[in-house]
Design an enzyme around this catalytic site. Structure first.
Site, PDB file in Angstrom:
ATOM      1  N   HIS A   6      -7.701   9.498  -1.940  1.00  0.00           N
ATOM      2  CA  HIS A   6      -7.052   9.485  -0.632  1.00  0.00           C
ATOM      3  C   HIS A   6      -7.917  10.071   0.486  1.00  0.00           C
ATOM      4  CE1 HIS A   6      -2.770   9.283   1.194  1.00  0.00           C
ATOM      5  NE2 HIS A   6      -3.657   9.120   2.138  1.00  0.00           N
TER       6      HIS A   6
ATOM      7  N   TYR B  35       2.916   9.740  -0.324  1.00  0.00           N
ATOM      8  CA  TYR B  35       4.067   9.114   0.313  1.00  0.00           C
ATOM      9  C   TYR B  35       5.376   9.380  -0.440  1.00  0.00           C
ATOM     10  CZ  TYR B  35       0.363   6.263   2.509  1.00  0.00           C
ATOM     11  OH  TYR B  35      -0.760   5.818   3.164  1.00  0.00           O
TER      12      TYR B  35
ATOM     13  N   LYS C  76      -2.893   5.819  -4.121  1.00  0.00           N
ATOM     14  CA  LYS C  76      -3.987   6.762  -3.870  1.00  0.00           C
ATOM     15  C   LYS C  76      -3.682   8.125  -4.482  1.00  0.00           C
ATOM     16  CE  LYS C  76      -3.874   4.793   0.771  1.00  0.00           C
ATOM     17  NZ  LYS C  76      -2.429   4.436   0.669  1.00  0.00           N
TER      18      LYS C  76
ATOM     19  N   ASP D 202       0.835  -1.203   0.000  1.00  0.00           N
ATOM     20  CA  ASP D 202       0.000   0.000   0.000  1.00  0.00           C
ATOM     21  C   ASP D 202       0.870   1.253   0.000  1.00  0.00           C
ATOM     22  OD1 ASP D 202      -2.852   1.259   0.730  1.00  0.00           O
ATOM     23  OD2 ASP D 202      -1.326   2.237   1.959  1.00  0.00           O
TER      24      ASP D 202
END
Length: 285
Positions: free
Chosen positions: A118, A54, A84, A49
Protein backbone atom coordinates in the site's frame (compact mmCIF):
# COMPACT_ATOMS: atom_id res chain seq x y z
CA UNK A 1 11.57 -2.56 -22.10
CA UNK A 2 8.57 -3.96 -23.97
CA UNK A 3 6.26 -1.20 -25.18
CA UNK A 4 2.63 -2.05 -24.61
CA UNK A 5 0.03 0.17 -26.24
CA UNK A 6 -2.83 1.50 -24.17
CA UNK A 7 -6.03 0.75 -26.06
CA UNK A 8 -8.80 2.76 -24.46
CA UNK A 9 -11.74 0.52 -23.63
CA UNK A 10 -9.80 -2.72 -24.05
CA UNK A 11 -8.04 -4.81 -21.39
CA UNK A 12 -4.39 -3.88 -20.95
CA UNK A 13 -1.73 -6.58 -21.09
CA UNK A 14 0.60 -6.40 -18.10
CA UNK A 15 4.30 -7.25 -18.13
CA UNK A 16 3.58 -10.80 -16.95
CA UNK A 17 1.13 -11.47 -19.77
CA UNK A 18 -2.05 -11.18 -17.70
CA UNK A 19 -4.72 -8.61 -18.55
CA UNK A 20 -6.33 -5.86 -16.48
CA UNK A 21 -9.49 -3.90 -17.40
CA UNK A 22 -8.99 -0.36 -18.74
CA UNK A 23 -10.59 1.21 -15.64
CA UNK A 24 -12.03 0.16 -12.34
CA UNK A 25 -13.95 1.10 -9.22
CA UNK A 26 -12.30 2.40 -6.06
CA UNK A 27 -14.00 1.37 -2.80
CA UNK A 28 -12.36 3.55 -0.13
CA UNK A 29 -14.91 4.52 2.55
CA UNK A 30 -17.70 2.46 0.98
CA UNK A 31 -19.33 0.61 3.86
CA UNK A 32 -21.92 -1.18 1.70
CA UNK A 33 -19.31 -2.33 -0.78
CA UNK A 34 -21.12 -5.61 -1.47
CA UNK A 35 -24.10 -3.69 -2.85
CA UNK A 36 -22.04 -1.14 -4.76
CA UNK A 37 -19.66 -3.73 -6.22
CA UNK A 38 -22.47 -5.97 -7.43
CA UNK A 39 -24.21 -3.03 -9.12
CA UNK A 40 -20.91 -1.86 -10.61
CA UNK A 41 -20.41 -5.28 -12.17
CA UNK A 42 -24.00 -5.24 -13.42
CA UNK A 43 -23.41 -2.00 -15.33
CA UNK A 44 -20.08 -3.09 -16.81
CA UNK A 45 -17.19 -2.51 -14.40
CA UNK A 46 -14.76 -5.39 -14.32
CA UNK A 47 -12.04 -4.16 -11.94
CA UNK A 48 -12.62 -3.71 -8.20
CA UNK A 49 -9.99 -2.01 -6.03
CA UNK A 50 -9.91 -2.42 -2.25
CA UNK A 51 -7.34 -2.72 0.56
CA UNK A 52 -6.86 -4.01 4.08
CA UNK A 53 -7.04 -0.37 5.23
CA UNK A 54 -10.52 0.03 3.73
CA UNK A 55 -11.99 -2.68 5.96
CA UNK A 56 -14.28 -3.92 3.19
CA UNK A 57 -12.33 -6.67 1.43
CA UNK A 58 -14.85 -9.36 2.38
CA UNK A 59 -17.76 -7.16 1.32
CA UNK A 60 -16.11 -6.55 -2.06
CA UNK A 61 -15.56 -10.28 -2.44
CA UNK A 62 -19.16 -10.99 -1.45
CA UNK A 63 -20.38 -8.50 -4.07
CA UNK A 64 -18.34 -10.22 -6.75
CA UNK A 65 -19.53 -13.68 -5.69
CA UNK A 66 -23.19 -12.59 -5.67
CA UNK A 67 -22.74 -11.21 -9.18
CA UNK A 68 -21.10 -14.44 -10.35
CA UNK A 69 -23.93 -16.49 -8.88
CA UNK A 70 -26.62 -14.29 -10.46
CA UNK A 71 -25.96 -15.45 -14.02
CA UNK A 72 -24.15 -18.54 -15.37
CA UNK A 73 -22.62 -16.35 -18.08
CA UNK A 74 -20.75 -14.31 -15.47
CA UNK A 75 -17.24 -15.73 -15.19
CA UNK A 76 -14.64 -15.30 -12.46
CA UNK A 77 -11.89 -14.66 -15.01
CA UNK A 78 -13.80 -11.60 -16.24
CA UNK A 79 -13.46 -9.82 -12.87
CA UNK A 80 -10.20 -8.26 -11.66
CA UNK A 81 -9.84 -8.03 -7.86
CA UNK A 82 -7.15 -5.79 -6.34
CA UNK A 83 -6.22 -5.45 -2.68
CA UNK A 84 -3.31 -3.98 -0.72
CA UNK A 85 -1.30 -4.84 2.38
CA UNK A 86 -1.35 -2.09 4.99
CA UNK A 87 1.76 -0.67 6.65
CA UNK A 88 1.65 -2.73 9.86
CA UNK A 89 1.68 -5.88 7.72
CA UNK A 90 5.10 -5.18 6.19
CA UNK A 91 8.00 -7.53 6.86
CA UNK A 92 8.38 -11.13 5.74
CA UNK A 93 6.54 -13.05 8.47
CA UNK A 94 3.82 -10.45 8.95
CA UNK A 95 3.26 -10.22 5.21
CA UNK A 96 3.03 -14.00 4.87
CA UNK A 97 0.24 -14.07 7.46
CA UNK A 98 -1.46 -10.99 6.06
CA UNK A 99 -1.54 -12.35 2.51
CA UNK A 100 -3.18 -15.52 3.75
CA UNK A 101 -5.74 -13.41 5.66
CA UNK A 102 -6.47 -11.36 2.53
CA UNK A 103 -7.02 -14.53 0.57
CA UNK A 104 -9.25 -16.12 3.23
CA UNK A 105 -11.57 -13.09 3.19
CA UNK A 106 -12.31 -13.70 -0.49
CA UNK A 107 -11.56 -17.41 -0.70
CA UNK A 108 -14.66 -17.93 -2.82
CA UNK A 109 -12.93 -16.01 -5.62
CA UNK A 110 -10.19 -18.64 -5.80
CA UNK A 111 -7.35 -16.13 -6.05
CA UNK A 112 -6.39 -12.47 -5.78
CA UNK A 113 -5.73 -10.91 -9.18
CA UNK A 114 -3.40 -8.17 -7.97
CA UNK A 115 -1.83 -7.63 -4.55
CA UNK A 116 -0.06 -4.35 -3.80
CA UNK A 117 2.16 -2.94 -1.07
CA UNK A 118 0.00 0.00 0.00
CA UNK A 119 2.83 2.43 0.66
CA UNK A 120 6.63 2.64 0.96
CA UNK A 121 6.59 4.26 4.40
CA UNK A 122 8.02 1.33 6.38
CA UNK A 123 11.56 1.58 5.00
CA UNK A 124 13.79 -0.44 2.63
CA UNK A 125 14.17 -3.64 4.65
CA UNK A 126 10.46 -4.01 5.36
CA UNK A 127 9.55 -3.18 1.75
CA UNK A 128 11.83 -5.83 0.33
CA UNK A 129 10.90 -8.47 2.89
CA UNK A 130 7.26 -7.86 2.04
CA UNK A 131 8.04 -8.24 -1.66
CA UNK A 132 9.70 -11.58 -0.95
CA UNK A 133 6.52 -12.83 0.74
CA UNK A 134 4.39 -11.51 -2.13
CA UNK A 135 6.51 -13.30 -4.73
CA UNK A 136 6.03 -16.54 -2.80
CA UNK A 137 2.25 -15.95 -2.83
CA UNK A 138 2.41 -15.84 -6.63
CA UNK A 139 4.41 -19.08 -6.61
CA UNK A 140 1.71 -20.63 -4.40
CA UNK A 141 -1.03 -19.56 -6.82
CA UNK A 142 -3.19 -17.56 -4.42
CA UNK A 143 -2.09 -14.30 -6.07
CA UNK A 144 -1.78 -13.82 -9.84
CA UNK A 145 0.13 -10.52 -10.00
CA UNK A 146 1.91 -8.21 -7.57
CA UNK A 147 2.68 -4.52 -7.56
CA UNK A 148 3.06 -1.43 -5.42
CA UNK A 149 1.17 1.70 -4.48
CA UNK A 150 2.33 5.23 -3.67
CA UNK A 151 5.88 4.32 -4.74
CA UNK A 152 8.20 7.07 -5.92
CA UNK A 153 11.03 6.66 -8.41
CA UNK A 154 13.51 5.84 -5.64
CA UNK A 155 11.31 3.03 -4.31
CA UNK A 156 10.77 1.56 -7.76
CA UNK A 157 14.51 1.66 -8.47
CA UNK A 158 15.19 -0.07 -5.16
CA UNK A 159 12.77 -2.89 -5.99
CA UNK A 160 13.81 -3.31 -9.62
CA UNK A 161 17.52 -3.46 -8.72
CA UNK A 162 17.17 -5.76 -5.69
CA UNK A 163 18.84 -9.12 -6.26
CA UNK A 164 15.89 -10.83 -4.57
CA UNK A 165 13.37 -9.56 -7.11
CA UNK A 166 12.46 -12.30 -9.54
CA UNK A 167 8.89 -11.12 -10.18
CA UNK A 168 8.62 -7.60 -11.54
CA UNK A 169 5.84 -5.32 -10.26
CA UNK A 170 3.07 -5.02 -12.83
CA UNK A 171 1.58 -1.79 -11.49
CA UNK A 172 2.15 1.30 -9.36
CA UNK A 173 -1.11 2.69 -8.00
CA UNK A 174 -0.71 6.42 -7.33
CA UNK A 175 -2.85 9.52 -7.14
CA UNK A 176 -2.90 11.21 -10.55
CA UNK A 177 -5.10 14.06 -11.74
CA UNK A 178 -4.63 17.23 -13.78
CA UNK A 179 -3.60 18.96 -10.52
CA UNK A 180 -1.30 16.17 -9.39
CA UNK A 181 0.22 14.97 -12.66
CA UNK A 182 3.42 13.38 -11.29
CA UNK A 183 4.73 13.38 -14.86
CA UNK A 184 8.29 12.31 -14.07
CA UNK A 185 7.09 9.45 -11.86
CA UNK A 186 4.47 8.32 -14.38
CA UNK A 187 6.98 8.43 -17.23
CA UNK A 188 9.52 6.43 -15.20
CA UNK A 189 6.87 3.88 -14.24
CA UNK A 190 5.69 3.36 -17.82
CA UNK A 191 9.26 3.31 -19.13
CA UNK A 192 9.84 0.20 -17.03
CA UNK A 193 6.71 -1.47 -18.41
CA UNK A 194 4.78 -0.97 -15.18
CA UNK A 195 1.25 0.35 -15.58
CA UNK A 196 0.03 3.40 -13.69
CA UNK A 197 -3.24 2.81 -11.86
CA UNK A 198 -4.58 6.28 -11.14
CA UNK A 199 -6.52 6.60 -7.92
CA UNK A 200 -8.45 9.77 -7.06
CA UNK A 201 -8.74 10.76 -10.75
CA UNK A 202 -11.50 13.13 -9.63
CA UNK A 203 -9.22 14.61 -6.95
CA UNK A 204 -11.71 13.27 -4.38
CA UNK A 205 -14.35 15.53 -5.97
CA UNK A 206 -12.48 18.66 -4.82
CA UNK A 207 -12.03 19.83 -8.41
CA UNK A 208 -15.43 19.09 -9.89
CA UNK A 209 -16.10 22.86 -10.07
CA UNK A 210 -12.86 23.65 -11.88
CA UNK A 211 -13.75 26.22 -14.56
CA UNK A 212 -11.75 24.56 -17.34
CA UNK A 213 -13.13 21.11 -16.60
CA UNK A 214 -16.66 22.52 -16.38
CA UNK A 215 -16.23 24.34 -19.70
CA UNK A 216 -15.04 21.22 -21.48
CA UNK A 217 -17.80 19.10 -19.91
CA UNK A 218 -20.48 21.51 -21.14
CA UNK A 219 -18.97 21.52 -24.62
CA UNK A 220 -18.93 17.71 -24.72
CA UNK A 221 -22.32 17.38 -23.02
CA UNK A 222 -20.85 15.08 -20.38
CA UNK A 223 -20.12 15.39 -16.66
CA UNK A 224 -16.92 16.85 -15.22
CA UNK A 225 -16.20 13.42 -13.73
CA UNK A 226 -16.35 11.89 -17.20
CA UNK A 227 -13.94 14.52 -18.51
CA UNK A 228 -11.42 13.82 -15.75
CA UNK A 229 -11.66 10.05 -16.18
CA UNK A 230 -11.19 10.45 -19.92
CA UNK A 231 -8.15 12.68 -19.31
CA UNK A 232 -6.60 9.88 -17.26
CA UNK A 233 -7.33 7.29 -19.93
CA UNK A 234 -5.81 9.41 -22.68
CA UNK A 235 -2.67 9.84 -20.57
CA UNK A 236 -2.31 6.06 -20.67
CA UNK A 237 -3.38 5.33 -17.09
CA UNK A 238 -5.96 3.00 -15.56
CA UNK A 239 -8.30 5.25 -13.57
CA UNK A 240 -10.23 3.87 -10.58
CA UNK A 241 -12.82 6.52 -9.70
CA UNK A 242 -14.83 5.98 -6.55
CA UNK A 243 -18.51 6.64 -5.97
CA UNK A 244 -20.99 5.48 -3.36
CA UNK A 245 -23.90 6.66 -5.52
CA UNK A 246 -25.30 3.83 -7.60
CA UNK A 247 -26.72 6.19 -10.23
CA UNK A 248 -23.25 7.57 -10.94
CA UNK A 249 -21.72 4.18 -11.68
CA UNK A 250 -22.87 3.89 -15.31
CA UNK A 251 -22.18 7.59 -15.95
CA UNK A 252 -18.57 7.39 -14.77
CA UNK A 253 -18.06 4.29 -16.89
CA UNK A 254 -19.45 5.96 -20.02
CA UNK A 255 -16.19 7.52 -21.21
CA UNK A 256 -15.73 5.84 -24.58
CA UNK A 257 -18.26 7.85 -26.57
CA UNK A 258 -16.21 11.06 -26.66
CA UNK A 259 -12.59 12.14 -26.93
CA UNK A 260 -10.60 15.10 -25.63
CA UNK A 261 -8.69 16.89 -28.35
CA UNK A 262 -5.08 17.99 -27.81
CA UNK A 263 -6.04 21.55 -26.86
CA UNK A 264 -8.54 20.28 -24.28
CA UNK A 265 -5.96 17.98 -22.75
CA UNK A 266 -3.54 20.90 -22.49
CA UNK A 267 -6.27 23.07 -21.00
CA UNK A 268 -6.72 20.53 -18.21
CA UNK A 269 -3.00 19.93 -17.62
CA UNK A 270 -1.39 21.70 -14.65
CA UNK A 271 2.22 20.46 -14.88
CA UNK A 272 3.58 23.06 -12.44
CA UNK A 273 0.95 22.36 -9.78
CA UNK A 274 1.28 19.60 -7.19
CA UNK A 275 -1.88 19.41 -5.15
CA UNK A 276 -2.60 15.83 -4.06
CA UNK A 277 -6.00 15.38 -2.45
CA UNK A 278 -4.71 12.41 -0.47
CA UNK A 279 -1.49 11.61 1.39
CA UNK A 280 1.90 12.25 -0.21
CA UNK A 281 4.43 9.51 0.56
CA UNK A 282 6.17 9.04 -2.79
CA UNK A 283 9.21 10.97 -1.47
CA UNK A 284 9.55 9.15 1.87
CA UNK A 285 12.91 7.45 2.74
Amino acid sequence: MIKRAMTIGKPITLNNGTKIPFMGLGTWEISNADVVVREALNVGYRCIDTAVLYGNEKLCGDGIIKWLESDPNNKREDVYYITKLWNHQNGYEKAKRAIRECFEKVKGLGYIDLLLIHSPTEGPRMRLETWKAMQEAVDEGIVKSIGVSNYGIKHLQELLSWEGTYIKPVANEIEVSPWCMRQELCDFTKKHDIVVIAYAPLSHSYRLQDKDAVEIAKKKNVTVAQVLIRWSLQKGYIPIPKTKTLARLPVNLDVLSFELITDEMKQLDHPLEHDPSDWEVTMCP
